[in-house]
Design an enzyme around this catalytic site. Structure first.
Site, PDB file in Angstrom:
ATOM      1  N   ASP A 212       0.838  -1.198   0.000  1.00  0.00           N
ATOM      2  CA  ASP A 212       0.000   0.000   0.000  1.00  0.00           C
ATOM      3  C   ASP A 212       0.878   1.255   0.000  1.00  0.00           C
ATOM      4  O   ASP A 212       1.872   1.323   0.726  1.00  0.00           O
ATOM      5  CB  ASP A 212      -0.891  -0.023   1.244  1.00  0.00           C
ATOM      6  CG  ASP A 212      -1.889   1.109   1.279  1.00  0.00           C
ATOM      7  OD1 ASP A 212      -2.734   1.184   0.377  1.00  0.00           O
ATOM      8  OD2 ASP A 212      -1.818   1.928   2.223  1.00  0.00           O
ATOM      9  N   GLU A 271       1.543  -0.682  -5.077  1.00  0.00           N
ATOM     10  CA  GLU A 271       0.594   0.384  -5.374  1.00  0.00           C
ATOM     11  C   GLU A 271       1.420   1.669  -5.405  1.00  0.00           C
ATOM     12  O   GLU A 271       1.730   2.250  -4.366  1.00  0.00           O
ATOM     13  CB  GLU A 271      -0.497   0.489  -4.313  1.00  0.00           C
ATOM     14  CG  GLU A 271      -1.512   1.578  -4.659  1.00  0.00           C
ATOM     15  CD  GLU A 271      -2.273   2.132  -3.465  1.00  0.00           C
ATOM     16  OE1 GLU A 271      -3.431   2.547  -3.630  1.00  0.00           O
ATOM     17  OE2 GLU A 271      -1.698   2.162  -2.358  1.00  0.00           O
TER      18      GLU A 271
END
Length: 547
Positions: A212, A271
């Protein structure tokens, strides 16, 4: 007699180069105990469904203990399971059962920040300014009289400033919600802790991690003002103080070394919202394996724009020997059935396009075409739960049901991402999300989802589910789709035509009018019906082989 040395399976080591990975937003996938929240028991009950769908792996959004201020992306303990989802022992069983069905398991890791309830942050609040406990985070004195102003002018992702003041007068940084204090990645303890977390889950058999906010972990220690009036998810120019800084690459090189130390391949997907041309910096033999292709997800459904994105992706990543990844929807973006049913098909942020008219019939036809295109491209692909059923964005959730932090932080002006997180469907209310049918799902489901269930899809030979199963079967069995060969062929304006391997063609018609199929070809699989005289209809993709 000496036993022969086992042959190393190079193909298995590189499974991630062409894998199709199914994203499980666990809170919304399947409720195994009837409390209205998805859990590990529910996921275990549907592993066979996923194996039959034909995917290679599952990616599970955060399932760790969390106050759920941001849907689990505010983690309070990275080595355990949220009680609402199950136990660590259930997680072990899930990993074993998934592997037994040929499914690999990828988890989410959230290294930019933790929950404000994490033991480290609670220790930091109790410690004095300048203490080792505070140096794990980014604490600063404020500006102005008595330090009453934030240390700089940065804006947070969910609205408001990126700084919150503590009772002793210092401020702490949070690029997202106040409940998500940012970690200090210049701190050796932070780096060592996350290396230990990786090993903990790898030792349990997890096959990889989605990282993330991979581009946001390292900050300029000077914390200079940005001079911007609003938050942006990417750096629009070099030298940004908190996005896409060179220091992240040192972190990822150390993580890659850990992954490579295991006998079976452990992989990473980033990401990383970065400018075109910057993504290869995160990939390669000594850093991360793959990265999400947000350019493709956010691209308007127009032939020339898609060709540009596909070209740039394949060309850029080839420089570092990395495969492309393709994705149409996820837990942060409006579902593509809804996006493609609008005039502006490239608007992905739910808040920016809500209220605009949506033609779901058109959106579904285009979504089918886009799915078959995506699954015909070289590299990996991600499927967001429910897209194989044709689920659309739920835009009429009652205000009282909204839980995305954006809703509160924006003063109830931005509805946020809950519309793409509504629980997955089954057959009867609550549409199979729970086998018990007692508790209401944590977000309400539209009544007409009864016609979008897996059961309804299964019964219809032309359904979205059957299209996905057929396309995934071809990806697994057709040798022309297994490699990374890719060649554009000439085609009319508003269309795409490319060849994979030795004679498999993919034609996409976005021109608005029927077009003839390439000469000397026969259809293998189409996203929609051809005309009676064999023309490719508008908003349709077909896979063909040369006669």
């Amino acid at each position: 007699m000496t036993n022969p040395t086992p042959t190393h399976d190079a193909a298995a080591d590189s499974w991630w180069r062409s894998a199709t990975i199914y994203q499980v937003y666990i809170r919304s996938f399947a409720d195994g105990d009837g409390d209205g929240t998805g859990d590990i028991a529910g996921l275990r009950s549907r592993l066979r469904y996923l194996a039959h769908l034909g995917v290679d792996a599952i990616w599970i959004n955060p399932w760790y203990p969390s106050p759920l201020a941001d849907g689990g992306y505010d983690v309070s303990d990275f080595r355990d399971i949220h009680p609402a989802y199950g136990t660590l022992d259930e997680a072990r069983k899930l990993i074993t059962e998934a592997h037994g069905l040929g499914l690999r398991v990828i988890l989410d890791i959230v290294p930019n920040h933790v929950s404000d309830q994490h033991a480290w942050f609670q220790e930091a609040l109790a410690a004095a300014p300048g203490s080792p406990e505070r140096k794990r985070f980014i604490f600063r004195d404020g500006k102005g009289e008595n330090g009453s102003l934030p240390p700089n002018d940065w804006h947070a992702a969910f609205g408001g400033p990126t700084w919150t003041r503590t009772p002793d007068g210092q401020w702490y940084l949070h690029l997202f919600a106040p409940e998500q204090p940012d970690l200090n990645w210049d701190n050796g303890e932070v780096r060592a802790e996350f290396e230990s977390i990786l090993r903990f889950w790898f030792d349990l058999g997890v096959d990889g991690f989605r990282i993330d906010v991979a581009h946001g972990m390292v900050k300029d220690p000077a914390l200079p003002d940005l001079g911007l009036t609003e938050f942006s998810v990417i750096a629009h120019e070099d030298g940004h103080p908190h996005w896409d800084r060179d220091g992240v690459h040192d972190v990822f090189r150390s993580w890659r070394a850990i992954a490579d130390s295991y006998p079976d391949p452990r992989v990473f997907v980033a990401e990383a919202h970065v400018r075109p041309g910057r993504l290869p910096d995160y990939l390669g033999a000594d850093e991360l394996h793959t990265a999400f292709n947000f350019d493709f997800l956010k691209c308007a459904l127009e032939a020339d724009k898609l060709r540009e994105v596909i070209d740039r992706t394949i060309t850029d990543l080839a420089k570092v020997g990395a495969p492309a990844t393709w994705v149409l929807s996820n837990h942060d973006e409006a579902r593509h059935v809804t996006r493609y049913g609008r005039a502006h098909t490239g608007v992905t942020t739910p808040a920016l396009d809500q209220g605009h008219p949506t033609d779901l019939t058109l959106g579904t036809r285009r979504a089918r075409a886009a799915a078959l295109l995506m699954l015909a491209l070289p590299g990996g692909a991600y499927i967001y739960q429910g897209e194989e059923l044709g689920l659309y964005e739920v835009e009429d959730l009652p205000d009282s049901a909204l839980q995305d932090p954006t809703w509160e932080r924006s003063g109830h002006t931005v509805r946020g991402r809950d519309g793409c997180r509504v629980p997955w469907t089954g057959d009867t209310p609550p549409f199979g999300f729970s086998t018990f049918g007692s508790a209401m799902p944590w977000l309400p489901q539209p009544d007409d989802w009864k016609s979008y269930t897996a059961e309804a899809n299964q019964a219809d030979r032309t359904s979205m589910l059957q299209l996905y199963r057929s396309a995934l079967r071809l990806r697994r069995t057709n040798p022309d789709l297994r490699g990374e060969e890719f060649r554009w062929l000439d085609s009319p304006a508003g269309t795409l035509l490319f060849e994979r391997g030795n004679g498999l063609l993919c034609a996409v018609n976005l021109s608005g009018r029927p077009i003839p199929l390439p000469d000397a070809t026969s259809p293998l699989l189409a996203s929609g019906p051809l005309t009676k005289d064999g023309l490719l209809t508008a908003d349709t993709t077909v896979l063909l082989h040369r006669d």
